[in-house]
Design a protein around this motif. Structure first.
Motif, PDB file in Angstrom:
ATOM      1  N   ASP A  74       0.838  -1.212   0.000  1.00 54.94           N
ATOM      2  CA  ASP A  74       0.000   0.000   0.000  1.00 54.94           C
ATOM      3  C   ASP A  74       0.866   1.252   0.000  1.00 54.94           C
ATOM      4  O   ASP A  74       0.554   2.254   0.653  1.00 54.94           O
ATOM      5  N   GLY A  75       1.987   1.207  -0.742  1.00 57.13           N
ATOM      6  CA  GLY A  75       2.858   2.367  -0.861  1.00 57.13           C
ATOM      7  C   GLY A  75       3.767   2.607   0.318  1.00 57.13           C
ATOM      8  O   GLY A  75       4.499   3.601   0.351  1.00 57.13           O
ATOM      9  N   VAL A  76       3.775   1.712   1.296  1.00 53.39           N
ATOM     10  CA  VAL A  76       4.585   1.878   2.502  1.00 53.39           C
ATOM     11  C   VAL A  76       5.731   0.860   2.503  1.00 53.39           C
ATOM     12  O   VAL A  76       5.514  -0.328   2.269  1.00 53.39           O
ATOM     13  N   SER A  77       6.936   1.345   2.774  1.00 60.20           N
ATOM     14  CA  SER A  77       8.106   0.466   2.876  1.00 60.20           C
ATOM     15  C   SER A  77       7.980  -0.421   4.106  1.00 60.20           C
ATOM     16  O   SER A  77       7.831   0.070   5.229  1.00 60.20           O
ATOM     17  N   VAL A  78       8.055  -1.740   3.911  1.00 59.18           N
ATOM     18  CA  VAL A  78       7.980  -2.664   5.038  1.00 59.18           C
ATOM     19  C   VAL A  78       9.204  -2.508   5.937  1.00 59.18           C
ATOM     20  O   VAL A  78       9.101  -2.562   7.161  1.00 59.18           O
ATOM     21  N   ARG A  79      10.367  -2.264   5.329  1.00 58.33           N
ATOM     22  CA  ARG A  79      11.586  -2.116   6.129  1.00 58.33           C
ATOM     23  C   ARG A  79      11.495  -0.910   7.059  1.00 58.33           C
ATOM     24  O   ARG A  79      12.054  -0.915   8.155  1.00 58.33           O
ATOM     25  N   SER A  80      10.809   0.134   6.648  1.00 54.87           N
ATOM     26  CA  SER A  80      10.740   1.356   7.445  1.00 54.87           C
ATOM     27  C   SER A  80       9.828   1.218   8.659  1.00 54.87           C
ATOM     28  O   SER A  80       9.890   2.042   9.580  1.00 54.87           O
ATOM     29  N   LEU A  81       9.007   0.193   8.686  1.00 56.57           N
ATOM     30  CA  LEU A  81       8.059   0.030   9.791  1.00 56.57           C
ATOM     31  C   LEU A  81       8.778  -0.473  11.044  1.00 56.57           C
ATOM     32  O   LEU A  81       9.674  -1.311  10.959  1.00 56.57           O
ATOM     33  N   PRO A  82       8.396   0.016  12.233  1.00 58.35           N
ATOM     34  CA  PRO A  82       9.040  -0.435  13.473  1.00 58.35           C
ATOM     35  C   PRO A  82       8.675  -1.883  13.777  1.00 58.35           C
ATOM     36  O   PRO A  82       7.509  -2.264  13.713  1.00 58.35           O
ATOM     37  N   LYS A  83       9.700  -2.679  14.102  1.00 60.87           N
ATOM     38  CA  LYS A  83       9.491  -4.114  14.288  1.00 60.87           C
ATOM     39  C   LYS A  83      10.094  -4.586  15.605  1.00 60.87           C
ATOM     40  O   LYS A  83      11.012  -3.971  16.142  1.00 60.87           O
ATOM     41  N   VAL A  84       9.581  -5.721  16.075  1.00 61.56           N
ATOM     42  CA  VAL A  84      10.087  -6.372  17.280  1.00 61.56           C
ATOM     43  C   VAL A  84      10.513  -7.781  16.905  1.00 61.56           C
ATOM     44  O   VAL A  84       9.747  -8.534  16.300  1.00 61.56           O
ATOM     45  N   VAL A  91       6.289  -3.715  32.371  1.00 60.86           N
ATOM     46  CA  VAL A  91       5.014  -3.247  31.814  1.00 60.86           C
ATOM     47  C   VAL A  91       5.181  -1.869  31.194  1.00 60.86           C
ATOM     48  O   VAL A  91       4.695  -1.597  30.086  1.00 60.86           O
ATOM     49  N   GLU A  92       5.875  -0.991  31.898  1.00 62.29           N
ATOM     50  CA  GLU A  92       6.053   0.364  31.392  1.00 62.29           C
ATOM     51  C   GLU A  92       6.830   0.373  30.081  1.00 62.29           C
ATOM     52  O   GLU A  92       6.491   1.117  29.141  1.00 62.29           O
ATOM     53  N   GLU A  93       7.857  -0.450  30.005  1.00 63.41           N
ATOM     54  CA  GLU A  93       8.655  -0.512  28.780  1.00 63.41           C
ATOM     55  C   GLU A  93       7.859  -1.112  27.630  1.00 63.41           C
ATOM     56  O   GLU A  93       7.987  -0.673  26.472  1.00 63.41           O
ATOM     57  N   ARG A  94       7.041  -2.102  27.918  1.00 61.96           N
ATOM     58  CA  ARG A  94       6.199  -2.688  26.869  1.00 61.96           C
ATOM     59  C   ARG A  94       5.187  -1.663  26.357  1.00 61.96           C
ATOM     60  O   ARG A  94       4.914  -1.597  25.163  1.00 61.96           O
ATOM     61  N   GLU A  95       4.637  -0.873  27.261  1.00 63.10           N
ATOM     62  CA  GLU A  95       3.683   0.161  26.851  1.00 63.10           C
ATOM     63  C   GLU A  95       4.349   1.205  25.954  1.00 63.10           C
ATOM     64  O   GLU A  95       3.774   1.650  24.958  1.00 63.10           O
ATOM     65  N   GLU A  96       5.572   1.580  26.291  1.00 65.56           N
ATOM     66  CA  GLU A  96       6.313   2.524  25.456  1.00 65.56           C
ATOM     67  C   GLU A  96       6.584   1.936  24.075  1.00 65.56           C
ATOM     68  O   GLU A  96       6.490   2.631  23.053  1.00 65.56           O
ATOM     69  N   LEU A  97       6.920   0.645  24.041  1.00 65.26           N
ATOM     70  CA  LEU A  97       7.183  -0.028  22.775  1.00 65.26           C
ATOM     71  C   LEU A  97       5.921  -0.095  21.932  1.00 65.26           C
ATOM     72  O   LEU A  97       5.959   0.132  20.706  1.00 65.26           O
ATOM     73  N   ILE A  98       4.801  -0.373  22.552  1.00 68.85           N
ATOM     74  CA  ILE A  98       3.523  -0.428  21.840  1.00 68.85           C
ATOM     75  C   ILE A  98       3.184   0.940  21.250  1.00 68.85           C
ATOM     76  O   ILE A  98       2.727   1.053  20.102  1.00 68.85           O
ATOM     77  N   GLU A  99       3.435   2.002  21.995  1.00 70.10           N
ATOM     78  CA  GLU A  99       3.181   3.349  21.496  1.00 70.10           C
ATOM     79  C   GLU A  99       4.082   3.663  20.307  1.00 70.10           C
ATOM     80  O   GLU A  99       3.653   4.273  19.318  1.00 70.10           O
ATOM     81  N   LEU A 100       5.350   3.232  20.378  1.00 71.36           N
ATOM     82  CA  LEU A 100       6.291   3.457  19.298  1.00 71.36           C
ATOM     83  C   LEU A 100       5.834   2.752  18.017  1.00 71.36           C
ATOM     84  O   LEU A 100       5.920   3.309  16.922  1.00 71.36           O
ATOM     85  N   ILE A 101       5.326   1.530  18.166  1.00 70.68           N
ATOM     86  CA  ILE A 101       4.838   0.785  17.004  1.00 70.68           C
ATOM     87  C   ILE A 101       3.608   1.464  16.419  1.00 70.68           C
ATOM     88  O   ILE A 101       3.496   1.644  15.196  1.00 70.68           O
ATOM     89  N   ALA A 102       2.692   1.875  17.267  1.00 72.56           N
ATOM     90  CA  ALA A 102       1.476   2.541  16.793  1.00 72.56           C
ATOM     91  C   ALA A 102       1.822   3.819  16.030  1.00 72.56           C
ATOM     92  O   ALA A 102       1.238   4.105  14.968  1.00 72.56           O
ATOM     93  N   GLU A 103       2.770   4.590  16.546  1.00 77.52           N
ATOM     94  CA  GLU A 103       3.168   5.824  15.871  1.00 77.52           C
ATOM     95  C   GLU A 103       3.825   5.512  14.529  1.00 77.52           C
ATOM     96  O   GLU A 103       3.612   6.223  13.537  1.00 77.52           O
ATOM     97  N   GLY A 104       4.653   4.457  14.485  1.00 81.07           N
ATOM     98  CA  GLY A 104       5.346   4.104  13.259  1.00 81.07           C
ATOM     99  C   GLY A 104       4.443   3.619  12.155  1.00 81.07           C
ATOM    100  O   GLY A 104       4.691   3.874  10.972  1.00 81.07           O
ATOM    101  N   PHE A 105       3.387   2.915  12.521  1.00 81.39           N
ATOM    102  CA  PHE A 105       2.433   2.429  11.521  1.00 81.39           C
ATOM    103  C   PHE A 105       1.422   3.516  11.156  1.00 81.39           C
ATOM    104  O   PHE A 105       1.013   3.613   9.996  1.00 81.39           O
ATOM    105  N   ASP A 106       1.001   4.288  12.140  1.00 80.53           N
ATOM    106  CA  ASP A 106       0.129   5.445  11.911  1.00 80.53           C
ATOM    107  C   ASP A 106      -1.023   5.095  10.977  1.00 80.53           C
ATOM    108  O   ASP A 106      -1.278   5.762   9.969  1.00 80.53           O
ATOM    109  N   LEU A 107      -1.760   4.037  11.320  1.00 78.81           N
ATOM    110  CA  LEU A 107      -2.868   3.604  10.462  1.00 78.81           C
ATOM    111  C   LEU A 107      -4.152   4.398  10.747  1.00 78.81           C
ATOM    112  O   LEU A 107      -4.391   4.815  11.868  1.00 78.81           O
TER     113      LEU A 107
END
Length: 371
Positions: free
Chosen positions: A12-22, A355-371
């Motif tokens: 969908d026009g988005v680079s898969v490599r650019s997306l934040p991954k775990v 828990v706090e670190e996982r929440e930060e990571l989840i926020e980072l992923i959400a921002e990176g995908f920005d769906l």
């Protein structure tokens, strides 16, 4: 999905490599750069089957695509042989972190077995310290370039040896020095987690997280032992758990399934499955379902609500990256960016972090995908 000239994939026009991954299931001795293997082997006087990087990469890929986990594991004799000094371990770990960052990984866990890296005279603790130094070198390098990545060690015991309690104690000693979890690896069939009950009992008393290779080369009993004897919070692969599901009927996208007690427990408790699509094909882990990626029970597990994650297992042996694995799944099962995000959120939720670190990571992923 489009593959560009740089080996990246576009959805969908988005680079898969650019997306934040775990990345949760990534072996250090399965991630060496072929050129590094050649240079380290030359320094150590070790003969290789090929002496240029491209040919050596092809050799690893050919030998790994055997349909047998036992044969697959034999390729590691070469990689571990060049990882017997502090300098070698530090270099390999640094390059590992750099390669993860280039793949878009923002949090990774690297698993490796210190007991396999003592031939050069290192102690177990010195080996762990060398890898940690390399990890920190890599993190600093990425930070200096304006990026950000964090990598933790999964200290691993070999399941066919008798050092698991010693390795568990090693992991706990280094919990404030980069170690985030414990694993057992190696030949699964015939070496159940129950053989290492003393190590798992000790880890439980120390409240130290455990993931266990299970459900790759052996079946449901292996998974059951990982959960009961190992108190596993995650399953390394776990793909054969799908044999505990009875598909009653299919109609279009609708699938009626009967759960066994084991599969229902794993699904309902949201125990993370560290699935590695290409590796699962190479080792014959999905032979009960077929020989193509489209036959992999990944999609069935995903649609049924299991906490599925996407992993590389061994970048060198499988000639892959997390970007490539996601793209292959997207092509096989018509996944979109929302699906790819779901896999990353599952991985973030299963990470051995607070828990706090996982929440930060989840926020980072959400921002990176920005769906």
């Amino acid at each position: 999905m489009i593959l560009d000239a740089h080996g990246d994939y576009t959805i969908d026009g988005v680079s898969v490599r650019s997306l934040p991954k775990v990345s949760l299931h990534d072996h250090l001795d399965g991630a060496l750069r072929p050129a590094t293997v050649i240079e380290l082997a030359d320094e150590a006087g070790i003969d290789l089957p090929e002496t240029d990087a491209a040919s050596l990469a092809d050799w690893f890929a050919e030998r790994s695509d055997s349909g047998s986990l036992v044969e697959y594991l034999k390729t590691f004799d070469i990689t571990t042989s060049v990882m017997q000094t502090a300098e070698g371990l530090r270099r390999v770990a640094r390059e590992f972190v750099e390669d993860l960052a280039a793949d878009g990984v923002v949090y990774g866990e690297v698993r490796w077995a210190p007991e396999q890296h003592l031939a050069g005279g290192l102690t177990l603790d010195e080996a762990v310290e060398a890898v940690q130094a390399g990890i920190e070198d890599g993190e600093d390098s990425i930070d200096a370039d304006g990026g950000s990545i964090r990598v933790g060690q999964l200290i691993t015991a070999m399941r066919h040896t008798d050092r698991s309690l010693e390795i568990a104690e090693l992991a706990v000693r280094h919990r404030d020095g980069g170690a985030v979890g414990f694993d057992i690896a190696g030949p699964e069939d015939g070496f159940p987690p129950s053989r290492h009950r003393a190590a798992f009992d000790y880890l439980a008393t120390q409240f130290f997280p455990v993931t266990v290779h299970a459900g790759e080369a052996a079946g449901l009993d292996s998974i059951r032992s990982a959960l009961i004897d190992g108190r596993a919070l995650r399953l390394g692969h776990g793909v054969r758990l799908a044999s505990d599901l009875d598909v009653v009927s299919r109609s279009g996208d609708e699938v009626l399934v009967t759960f066994g007690d084991l599969s229902r427990w794993v699904r309902d408790r949201e125990i993370t499955l560290e699935l590695s699509p290409s590796s699962n094909l190479q080792t014959g882990a999905i032979e009960a379902w077929g020989e193509e990626l489209a036959d992999h029970p990944f999609d069935l597990l995903y649609q049924l609500g299991f906490s599925v994650t996407v992993n590389v297992d061994n970048r060198l042996q499988s000639g892959t990256s997390l970007t490539k694995e996601l793209a292959l799944l997207a092509r096989a099962f018509d996944y979109d960016l929302e699906d790819l995000q779901a896999f990353q959120l599952n991985a973030a939720a299963g990470a051995f972090l607070t828990v706090e670190e996982r929440e930060e990571l989840i926020e980072l992923i959400a921002e990176g995908f920005d769906l």
